[in-house]
Design an enzyme around this catalytic site. Structure first.
Site, PDB file in Angstrom:
ATOM      1  N   GLY A   7       0.499  -1.302   0.148  1.00 14.59           N
ATOM      2  CA  GLY A   7      -0.025   0.240   0.065  1.00 14.59           C
ATOM      3  C   GLY A   7       0.638   1.100   0.129  1.00 14.59           C
ATOM      4  N   PHE A   8       1.699   0.998   1.091  1.00 19.84           N
ATOM      5  CA  PHE A   8       2.398   3.095   0.735  1.00 19.84           C
ATOM      6  C   PHE A   8       1.557   3.844   1.282  1.00 19.84           C
ATOM      7  CE2 PHE A   8       5.170  -0.318  -2.095  1.00 19.84           C
ATOM      8  CZ  PHE A   8       5.527  -1.238  -0.998  1.00 19.84           C
ATOM      9  N   THR A  37       3.398  -5.952   5.936  1.00 23.42           N
ATOM     10  CA  THR A  37       3.777  -5.189   6.808  1.00 23.42           C
ATOM     11  C   THR A  37       4.581  -7.150   8.069  1.00 23.42           C
ATOM     12  OG1 THR A  37       2.357  -5.098   7.678  1.00 23.42           O
ATOM     13  CG2 THR A  37       3.553  -3.865   7.175  1.00 23.42           C
ATOM     14  N   PRO A  58      12.340  -9.222  15.047  1.00 22.34           N
ATOM     15  CA  PRO A  58      13.578  -8.844  14.265  1.00 22.34           C
ATOM     16  C   PRO A  58      13.168  -9.172  12.647  1.00 22.34           C
ATOM     17  CG  PRO A  58      14.077 -10.045  15.694  1.00 22.34           C
ATOM     18  CD  PRO A  58      12.393 -10.214  16.015  1.00 22.34           C
ATOM     19  N   LYS A  59      12.759 -10.784  12.389  1.00 20.06           N
ATOM     20  CA  LYS A  59      13.031 -10.908  11.138  1.00 20.06           C
ATOM     21  C   LYS A  59      11.596 -10.098  10.067  1.00 20.06           C
ATOM     22  CE  LYS A  59      12.254 -15.478   8.564  1.00 20.06           C
ATOM     23  NZ  LYS A  59      12.659 -16.801   8.469  1.00 20.06           N
ATOM     24  N   GLN A  63      11.252  -5.130   6.996  1.00 22.84           N
ATOM     25  CA  GLN A  63      10.704  -3.417   5.887  1.00 22.84           C
ATOM     26  C   GLN A  63      11.585  -2.167   6.087  1.00 22.84           C
ATOM     27  OE1 GLN A  63       7.268  -1.798   6.321  1.00 22.84           O
ATOM     28  NE2 GLN A  63       7.166  -4.144   6.263  1.00 22.84           N
ATOM     29  N   GLY A 115       7.550   2.607  16.107  1.00 28.64           N
ATOM     30  CA  GLY A 115       7.389   1.719  14.870  1.00 28.64           C
ATOM     31  C   GLY A 115       8.991   1.574  13.744  1.00 28.64           C
ATOM     32  N   GLU A 154       8.536   3.230   8.100  1.00 24.23           N
ATOM     33  CA  GLU A 154       9.588   4.263   7.385  1.00 24.23           C
ATOM     34  C   GLU A 154      10.089   4.656   7.728  1.00 24.23           C
ATOM     35  OE1 GLU A 154       5.728   6.400   8.190  1.00 24.23           O
ATOM     36  OE2 GLU A 154       4.566   5.679   6.565  1.00 24.23           O
TER      37      GLU A 154
END
Ligand SMILES: Cc1cc2nc3c(=O)[nH]c(=O)nc-3n(C[C@H](O)[C@H](O)[C@H](O)COP(=O)(O)OP(=O)(O)OC[C@H]3O[C@@H](n4cnc5c(N)ncnc54)[C@H](O)[C@@H]3O)c2cc1C
Ligand code: SF4
Lengths: 321, 761
Positions: B246-247, B497, B648-649, B654, B718, B721
């Site tokens: 989606g971004f 995600t 972590p994976k 991401q 998060g 981003e």
């Protein structure tokens, strides 16, 4: 996509005959270009003649020591053929720089030669485009033209021919063999195969509607260091901004053809004489691009041609030609 | 559950499941092609017809006439929806332009019709038979030309002010011995996610509308659909369990889903619509281009004394600015500061959020500027950033006062104007130091153009990464069944995600069961409303929502099993509930029937008391062909400090995905504007280039150990981003280091190098 009828021909003669019989018919090879254009209704053939079963998928040696490449030979197979790799390396290098593995598995030799421009205005049917709709104007000329031609263009069209393979074939002086429904055959030298846009950019070649490409023939090997340098914005899977196909000989002679700069693979005799005389990339590029008419967006290509040529000549020197 | 004090020790801290690199629980569905994406949902309702969207052929003006006859008569056609026939439509809260245009046209490829037919091919064919005549009007399509007409925007989207000022910027800048004043440009970018917008819509006899779509924000979309159609919110059900990226391009109600609903109403049967790739860049949203002026004044010792960042962008009337200056308010020290956003109107398609809106283009510019001023000062750019680190938000002028900032102070007092705001966590310096060490930064030559390998020029670049952490309410429901399986339900989305996996990990940790015993069901508006996926807020908030619901479920279990729910030693682990004195199998609790609990995480003012941000450092090594100016990235490294890393994976995926997007922004991504006709010309994936595998040879991501008790009970923030923020600038700075040619206009395509003095020898 408009609805269309479809048949699968089983011989070159049958394919040409079918094309003569049905108005608005088109041959389909790998379909990687034609089908996309049909979905957008840029091409609207009434009838498709599948030319994948014509027995044109062999690469044979010719009597004079050259190679005859069947029109249906896939780009992948052509690039991998040991005779091509050894004696016509510029062709292998050009082929493997094009499209993606999947596309090359599907794309045919004839289809590759006849693929149409990637001008975005040609692809967007809302826009003006003399090539798609003669007389409507050229959207690119007044618009975005970073990818477009700098030489051989006209006020009607500044599109480029996108094929990498064709640039190598131009460098190799290949010939295109065809047959028509009445059995007429001819051999068209590659330099005469693609047209410049002039006032009729919609006409990209002089093939008749029923004229089937059967083969592309390469002259006997000419040796030399054979290079293909494709310059693009990302490392793979992009059309050339500029490409240089070159065969450089020890004595300084060279054949050089450019891609990404014109409506057809671009080769200029005076430029090669310049090289033979000991000219450098600058003077040779100047001869290649004599009369260039870049736009604001693609003026960089003038510099880029010279620099890419310099890179190729330096590489040829290093490989000890 | 109200979260208004820093988190203490809680069951998540066991880290038996959370914090582990678990494989995606939805992985097998995706790799076997069985995850039901919107366009694949042939089975959910019978008798689906196909809709084909027709986009406006002009950028601005009106439809003069529309002749539908030929299209109506085409084979298989069931209905044609236009603004004329659609009935009165309202406009979604979050849409700038109308999703169905006509007679007025607001932008190129604005939808003007939907043709519905038995098959997709018939709908497409009929769409080509529509005869639409337009009366074009003159539009404004050039940001450079619109710049002078820009004004201070009323709203900024993020709610931040458009302007800030501290001290006397102009004076301090004038007096600075070392100054930088440069202008940078970032490009219009397209989300270009793998899966196009796609929807299936069906109405039932009671006027209930069911939508199977691909959307990041279920609740927003349900609301805006109801508003646009002028029907009650509870008449709309939205389902979007799997999303192929989606971004930010799927945050909102878009034309595919609205037109599917209108088409289904008109054809009186379910309708499926997907946008063609060629329609997406102009029909949907994009990241606006920016012009950014940055001025930095520094002392000779390297301290910043004055910093100003101004940004210009344009949007359709009623739209918002690209908030490219926000990070400059918080990233570096400096007593005298100024930032300003300016917004012009234009008539290109509407701009909106794309991965790290604001910070991605903002840091792309700011971090080149930092590189430039470091060079002027003769200070290593890593060292310069460390020198100008700040532990309080620098837009707040008061000096730090540790006594008064102690925990005894009432929250209200801490909010006093003029008091320093600290970051909840800020490990920028460690990110930079760790990265420099791991990347081999020592080997970088500060003199540009000094490393050569054959015809390649080699260089390294660095940039800081910064992105705020946003706290939003998020609800979930959890159920424990007789077999001891735990089911999580929330309208949260997984846009690739890893939401499924981290939510399962959270529930498994809380209930003391293995991951394999948890089912997660997402993306359905009939489930409790979550934070959704956007702004890198999804991971922390949605898991905190599940934490809240699990906390309630644990109480129910404890009650059934006769434990004191508040006992300090009560633990759920290994399928048992225990205290020091007693233990019982978890499944015993549901012997007489399943247990279910629902709750939401809701936040107090911890994000006002503390600035909550994520930090990182990007490093890049590039090679530039001295002849052709082609830039090829060799290595990338990101070091991130972003609270607890829940998995972590998936977090690494991401980060490296975002770094890849950063390479795209740095080197190739750009929607080219035809400023005469008024549209994005390269509107498909042949023309809009994004990195391919060959462009990305080697990437590494390192997460620093960090837990942030201010962020939520999960102590996470998060990451999705953060990975793009600064990534482009690291590449741009590496290109400069390699070549000595400074390009301030993204993307750094080869023409900008060969035309600006790139030396061959
Ligand atoms: C995403 C993408 C990226 C690409 N990238 C590149 C690239 O980087 N470099 C590059 O060079 N190319 C590239 N291509 C183009 C690709 O090389 C061509 O699509 C392909 O070569 C066409 O071959 P085909 O057999 O599929 O042709 P078709 O699509 O089948 O046909 C093309 C044309 O040839 C005609 N034709 C086919 N066979 C005959 C025949 N025997 N006689 C007469 N006419 C015939 C057809 O009627 C049609 O007009 C790319 C294509 C795509 C889709
Ligand atoms: S350059 Fe040629 S193909 Fe492109 S818009 Fe102009 S006429 Fe059409």
């Amino acid at each position: 996509m408009k609805s269309f009828s479809y048949e699968r021909a089983d011989s070159p003669a049958a394919a040409a005959a079918a094309a003569a019989r049905v108005p608005g018919a088109k041959f389909i090879g790998g379909g990687t270009n034609l089908l996309d254009l049909m979905k957008l209704q840029i091409e609207t053939p009434a009838h498709l003649i599948d030319v994948n079963d014509l027995g044109l998928d062999e690469i044979e040696s010719t009597d004079d020591g050259g190679l005859r490449i069947g029109a249906g030979v896939r780009n992948t197979d052509l690039a991998a053929d040991p005779r091509v790799r050894n004696d016509y390396a510029v062709l292998t290098r050009a082929l493997v720089s094009g499209a993606s593995g999947q596309l090359r598995n599907q794309a045919t030799t004839a289809g590759n030669l006849l693929q149409r421009t990637r001008c975005p205005y040609f692809y967007d049917t809302n826009q003006r485009c003399n090539k798609r709709r003669p007389g409507s104007g050229c959207g690119a000329l007044a618009g975005v033209s970073r990818q477009h031609a700098i030489v051989g263009s006209s006020d009607a069209c500044i599109a480029t021919h996108p094929s990498d393979m064709a640039v190598a074939l131009r460098c190799l002086d290949a010939k295109v063999s065809t047959v028509r429904s009445d059995g007429t055959r001819r051999e068209i030298p590659i330099e005469a195969f693609h047209r410049l846009p002039g006032d009729t950019p919609e006409r990209e070649h002089d093939l008749a509607a029923d004229e089937l490409i059967t083969a592309v023939t390469l002259p006997p090997p000419v040796g030399g260091t054979q290079l293909y340098r494709k310059v693009r914005d990302r490392a793979s899977y992009a059309f050339a901004l500029v490409s240089v196909a070159a065969i450089v000989h020890r004595d300084g002679r060279a054949q050089v053809a450019l891609g990404g700069v014109a409506h057809k693979p671009w080769r200029v005799e005076t430029a090669e004489r310049e090289l033979a005389r000991g000219g450098d990339a600058r003077t040779t590029a100047a001869a290649l691009l004599a009369g260039a008419r870049p736009t604001r967006d693609n003026a960089y290509k003038v510099t880029l041609v010279e620099r890419t040529l310099a890179a190729v000549l330096a590489q040829a020197r290093e490989s000890g030609s | 559950m109200k979260f208004d004090e820093p988190a203490g020790t809680n069951p998540i801290d066991q880290l038996k499941v959370v914090g582990r690199p678990a494989d995606r629980i939805d992985g097998p569905l995706k790799t076997t092609g069985t995850a039901p994406y919107a366009h694949d949902r042939h089975d959910v309702v019978q008798n689906q017809a196909y809709g084909y969207v027709v986009g406006a052929a002009i950028a601005k003006g009106r439809i003069a006439s529309m002749n539908l006859e030929a299209a109506r008569a085409a084979p298989g056609v069931l209905a044609i929806v236009t603004a004329d026939s659609a009935g009165r439509l309202d406009q979604g809260e979050r849409n700038t332009a109308r999703l169905l245009g006509g007679p007025e046209i607001q932008h190129y490829h604005q939808a003007v019709a939907l043709v519905v037919a038995e098959t997709f091919e018939q709908a497409r064919d009929a769409a080509h038979r529509l005869k639409i005549r337009y009366a074009p009007a003159k539009g404004r399509f050039d940001l450079e030309a619109a710049r002078d007409t820009a004004t201070i925007p009323e709203k900024t989207g993020s709610g931040d002010p458009a302007e800030t000022a501290v001290g006397d910027f102009e004076g301090a800048f004038r007096d600075s011995p070392v100054q930088l004043d440069q202008t940078y440009r970032t490009a219009y970018e397209s989300h270009s996610m793998m899966e196009p917008h796609a929807s299936v819509a069906a109405w039932d006899a009671d006027g209930q509308l069911t939508l199977w779509t691909s959307n990041q924000m279920i609740a927003w979309t349900a609301q805006d659909m109801a508003k646009t159609l002028r029907i009650p919110r509870d008449k709309v059900r939205v389902m979007s369990p799997y999303i192929g990226g989606g971004f930010g391009g799927k945050l909102f109600l878009r034309a595919d889903v609205l037109l599917a609903a209108l088409g289904a109403r008109a054809a009186k049967r379910p309708v499926k619509v997907s946008l063609t790739r060629a329609l997406m860049p102009n029909n949907t949203t994009h990241r606006p281009a920016t012009i950014q002026r940055i001025r930095i004044g520094a002392q000779r010792d390297g301290h910043i004394t004055a910093i100003a960042h101004e940004s210009w962008s344009a949007d359709l009337p009623g739209g918002g600015p690209e908030t490219a200056v926000l990070q400059t308010r918080a990233l570096y020290a400096g007593a005298h500061r100024m930032t300003a956003l300016r917004l012009a109107e234009h008539d290109l398609p509407e701009g909106n959020a794309m991965r790290a809106p604001g910070e991605a283009p903002g840091l792309a510019a700011l971090e080149i500027a930092i590189d430039e001023i470091s060079e002027k000062l003769g200070i290593d750019p890593v060292a310069f950033r460390i020198l100008n680190d700040t532990q309080v938000v620098p837009d707040n002028p008061a000096p730090p006062d540790p006594d008064k900032n102690s925990d005894q102070t009432a929250p209200e007092a801490r909010l006093d104007a003029g008091r320093p705001r600290r970051f909840s966590q800020r490990q920028l310096v460690r990110c930079l130091e760790t990265g420099a060490e791991r990347f081999g930064w020592k080997r970088r030559r500060s003199k540009p153009g000094s490393v050569r390998a054959g015809h390649w020029l080699v260089g390294m670049g660095v940039a800081a990464a910064f992105r705020n952490n946003l706290l939003t309410k998020s609800a979930a429901r959890v159920r424990l069944d007789r077999r001891g399986r735990v089911t999580v339900e929330t309208d949260m989305t997984d846009i690739g995600t890893g939401s499924y996996t981290i939510l399962a990990q959270t529930a498994a940790e809380m209930m003391g069961v293995p991951l394999s015993q948890v089912d997660v069901r997402l993306g359905d508006s009939s489930f409790p409303a979550s934070c959704g996926s956007g702004g890198q807020w999804g991971g922390n908030n949605s898991t905190a929502g599940v934490y809240a619901a699990c906390t309630q479920l644990r109480r129910l279990v404890a009650a059934r099993l006769g434990f004191d729910a508040d006992a300090s030693d009560l633990a759920f682990s290994d399928g048992e509930v225990r205290t020091a004195s007693r233990s019982a199998p978890l499944m015993l609790a549901t012997r007489d029937g399943p247990l279910e609990a629902e709750d939401a995480i809701e936040y107090g003012d911890l994000d006002e008391r503390f600035q909550q941000s994520t930090f990182g450092a990007h490093f890049a090594e590039v090679r530039v062909d001295a002849y052709t100016g082609e830039v090829r990235v060799q290595r990338q490294l990101a070091v991130c400090a972003a609270g607890r890393i829940l998995n972590p994976k998936t977090a690494r995926s991401q980060i490296i995905g975002a770094m890849t997007m950063g390479v795209g922004a740095a080197l190739m991504e750009s929607l080219h504007v035809d400023t005469g006709v008024g549209f994005f010309v390269n509107h498909d994936l042949a023309g809009y280039e994004i990195p391919v595998h060959a462009d990305i040879p080697h990437q590494d991501a390192i997460f620093l150990d960090e837990v942030d008790p201010m962020s939520s009970p999960m102590k996470a923030k998060g990451v999705a981003e953060l990975g793009i923020c600064g990534a482009a600038a690291a590449v741009a700075n590496a290109v400069y280091n390699a070549t000595g040619v400074r390009v301030r206009h993204y993307p750094l395509t080869l023409d900008k190098l060969v035309q600006n003095g790139l030396a061959i020898a």
